[in-house]
Design an enzyme around this catalytic site. Structure first.
Site, PDB file in Angstrom:
ATOM      1  N   SER A  32      -8.452 -13.907  47.447  1.00  0.00           N
ATOM      2  CA  SER A  32      -9.057 -14.429  48.680  1.00  0.00           C
ATOM      3  C   SER A  32     -10.133 -15.470  48.412  1.00  0.00           C
ATOM      4  O   SER A  32     -11.098 -15.192  47.690  1.00  0.00           O
ATOM      5  CB  SER A  32      -9.706 -13.297  49.477  1.00  0.00           C
ATOM      6  N   HIS A  88      -4.951 -17.188  52.778  1.00  0.00           N
ATOM      7  CA  HIS A  88      -3.925 -17.187  51.739  1.00  0.00           C
ATOM      8  C   HIS A  88      -2.863 -18.216  52.119  1.00  0.00           C
ATOM      9  O   HIS A  88      -2.151 -18.046  53.105  1.00  0.00           O
ATOM     10  CB  HIS A  88      -3.289 -15.798  51.604  1.00  0.00           C
ATOM     11  N   HIS A  97      -0.169  -8.487  50.322  1.00  0.00           N
ATOM     12  CA  HIS A  97      -0.952  -7.249  50.222  1.00  0.00           C
ATOM     13  C   HIS A  97      -0.205  -6.091  50.857  1.00  0.00           C
ATOM     14  O   HIS A  97       0.467  -6.260  51.873  1.00  0.00           O
ATOM     15  CB  HIS A  97      -2.300  -7.419  50.946  1.00  0.00           C
ATOM     16  N   TYR A 128      -1.562  -3.812  52.519  1.00  0.00           N
ATOM     17  CA  TYR A 128      -2.118  -3.544  53.862  1.00  0.00           C
ATOM     18  C   TYR A 128      -1.496  -4.413  54.954  1.00  0.00           C
ATOM     19  O   TYR A 128      -1.617  -4.114  56.140  1.00  0.00           O
ATOM     20  CB  TYR A 128      -3.653  -3.684  53.873  1.00  0.00           C
ATOM     21  N   GLU A 129      -0.851  -5.498  54.545  1.00  0.00           N
ATOM     22  CA  GLU A 129      -0.210  -6.339  55.548  1.00  0.00           C
ATOM     23  C   GLU A 129       1.045  -5.679  56.116  1.00  0.00           C
ATOM     24  O   GLU A 129       1.604  -6.157  57.103  1.00  0.00           O
ATOM     25  CB  GLU A 129       0.159  -7.697  54.934  1.00  0.00           C
ATOM     26  N   ALA A 175     -10.827 -10.846  45.055  1.00  0.00           N
ATOM     27  CA  ALA A 175     -12.172 -10.666  45.588  1.00  0.00           C
ATOM     28  C   ALA A 175     -12.390  -9.162  45.654  1.00  0.00           C
ATOM     29  O   ALA A 175     -11.476  -8.429  46.013  1.00  0.00           O
ATOM     30  CB  ALA A 175     -12.263 -11.274  46.983  1.00  0.00           C
ATOM     31  N   MET A 234      -8.278  -4.418  47.210  1.00  0.00           N
ATOM     32  CA  MET A 234      -7.032  -3.999  47.869  1.00  0.00           C
ATOM     33  C   MET A 234      -5.806  -4.664  47.259  1.00  0.00           C
ATOM     34  O   MET A 234      -4.788  -4.830  47.939  1.00  0.00           O
ATOM     35  CB  MET A 234      -7.113  -4.343  49.361  1.00  0.00           C
ATOM     36  N   SER A 235      -5.908  -5.060  46.006  1.00  0.00           N
ATOM     37  CA  SER A 235      -4.762  -5.770  45.414  1.00  0.00           C
ATOM     38  C   SER A 235      -4.702  -5.518  43.909  1.00  0.00           C
ATOM     39  O   SER A 235      -5.245  -4.540  43.414  1.00  0.00           O
ATOM     40  CB  SER A 235      -4.904  -7.274  45.675  1.00  0.00           C
ATOM     41  N   ASN A 292     -19.208  -9.017  47.520  1.00  0.00           N
ATOM     42  CA  ASN A 292     -20.185  -8.232  48.297  1.00  0.00           C
ATOM     43  C   ASN A 292     -20.470  -6.922  47.575  1.00  0.00           C
ATOM     44  O   ASN A 292     -19.706  -6.494  46.723  1.00  0.00           O
ATOM     45  CB  ASN A 292     -19.604  -7.920  49.691  1.00  0.00           C
ATOM     46  N   HIS A 319     -15.362  -9.904  56.716  1.00  0.00           N
ATOM     47  CA  HIS A 319     -14.297 -10.631  56.011  1.00  0.00           C
ATOM     48  C   HIS A 319     -14.651 -12.108  55.814  1.00  0.00           C
ATOM     49  O   HIS A 319     -14.396 -12.693  54.768  1.00  0.00           O
ATOM     50  CB  HIS A 319     -12.965 -10.487  56.751  1.00  0.00           C
TER      51      HIS A 319
HETATM   52  N1  HPA Z   1     -13.890  -3.378  49.489  1.00  0.00           N
HETATM   53  C1  HPA Z   1     -12.573  -3.550  49.319  1.00  0.00           C
HETATM   54  N2  HPA Z   1     -12.027  -4.732  49.134  1.00  0.00           N
HETATM   55  C2  HPA Z   1     -12.834  -5.802  49.082  1.00  0.00           C
HETATM   56  C3  HPA Z   1     -14.217  -5.701  49.249  1.00  0.00           C
HETATM   57  C4  HPA Z   1     -14.781  -4.403  49.467  1.00  0.00           C
HETATM   58  O1  HPA Z   1     -15.995  -4.214  49.623  1.00  0.00           O
HETATM   59  N3  HPA Z   1     -14.732  -6.957  49.150  1.00  0.00           N
HETATM   60  C5  HPA Z   1     -13.682  -7.790  48.915  1.00  0.00           C
HETATM   61  N4  HPA Z   1     -12.532  -7.092  48.874  1.00  0.00           N
END
Ligand code: HPA
Length: 287
Positions: free
Chosen positions: A29, A60, A82, A84-85, A112, A223-224, A247, A259
């Site tokens: 990302s 993306h 992903h 989650y998609e 990320a 998440m990847s 973050n 996001h």
């Molecule tokens: N958690 C999960 N996935 C992420 C995060 C997070 O804090 N930041 C960027 N991708």
């Protein structure tokens, strides 16, 4: 995820760019800018590649860019699929299957991620030394095709030790240069090793989950990457993983996780990240 489909996709890619590709980079990302560095680039939209799914998430781009950098040809997966998609896990990792069939030996996976430990700062990079799969699924579930790899692949060393060493050395050299040029006031290390934990998402974690992950030994969460790393190892590719810490994990500070901010941090770090990747690619190609 059948072998014939991967061969069909690989043949299509070869029809667009018939070159020996040494390395594939999967960009996370906000980190897609690396593809702009390539010379003689050919961009292939995912929707044109047989059996590829189409990426939906914001930020993306959804294309495979093949081009040259530092004297070698690389493929850049700009945008990934992903879990989650809503894709099946086989669709998530299908590009890696295709890269394996194309004979690409090295995969650099980037993402990320949120920090699980309190001492990490936003904008820092983490070298993945190992992972924890908490997605609740393995991409290898189901019938195994031995042409890809063995039924029960070993996962003792998913992330190649030699590639990790190269990444650390290049990061050290880069932070030294940034310090000398006055870009970085203090001499801050760019890269720190850690354990990446993958959850399925798409919601970010709760503070209790972040505390749990810390107790389990995770350094960062995302998440990847993990499904792709498993599949790459399954077919004998060397894997390097780098996370951009966008973050701090939920509950570490009072701030909520947004996001847009995650994407923005990816872009802010993008320049430094791009340079580091180019140097790593240059070193690997010189081997
Ligand atoms: N958690 C999960 N996935 C992420 C995060 C997070 O804090 N930041 C960027 N991708």
């Amino acid at each position: 995820m059948n072998y014939e489909n991967a061969v069909e996709a690989a043949d299509y890619i070869k029809s667009k760019a018939d070159k020996k590709i040494s390395i594939v980079l999967v960009l996370g990302s906000g980190l897609g800018a690396f593809a702009d560095e390539l010379e003689k680039a050919v961009a292939i939209p995912y929707e044109d590649i047989p059996h590829f799914a189409v990426s939906t998430v914001e930020g993306h781009a959804g294309k495979l860019v093949i081009g040259d950098i530092g004297g070698i040809t690389v493929a850049v997966q700009q945008g990934r699929f992903h879990y989650y998609e809503g894709y099946e896990i086989g669709e998530v990792v299908f590009p890696l299957r295709v890269f394996g069939v194309l004979g690409i030996e090295t995969a650099i996976l980037t993402n990320a991620a949120g920090s699980v430990i309190t001492s990490f700062k936003q904008g820092r990079l983490m070298l993945i030394r190992d992972h924890i799969n908490m997605m609740g699924v393995s991409p290898l579930r189901g019938e195994n095709d031995d042409r890809f790899g063995p039924r029960f692949p070993d996962m003792t060393a998913v992330y190649d030790v030699r590639l990790q060493q190269i990444a650390i050395e290049e990061a050290q050299a880069l932070s030294q240069e940034r310090h000398e040029q006055g870009i970085d006031k203090k001499l801050t290390p760019i890269l720190r090793r850690g354990v990446y934990c993958a959850l399925s998402g798409p919601n970010y974690e709760t503070p209790a989950e972040i505390r749990m992950l810390r107790m389990l030994g995770a350094t960062a969460v995302g998440m990847s990457t993990v499904p792709e790393a498993i599949v790459a190892r399954h077919q004998g590719m060397r894997v390097l993983g780098i996370s951009c810490i966008t973050n701090l994990g939920a509950g570490i500070t009072n701030e909520i996780i947004d996001h847009e901010e995650v994407m923005e941090m990816g872009r802010i770090v993008g320049g430094k990240f791009k340079t580091l990747l180019a140097r790593i690619v240059g070193r690997i190609s010189g081997q």
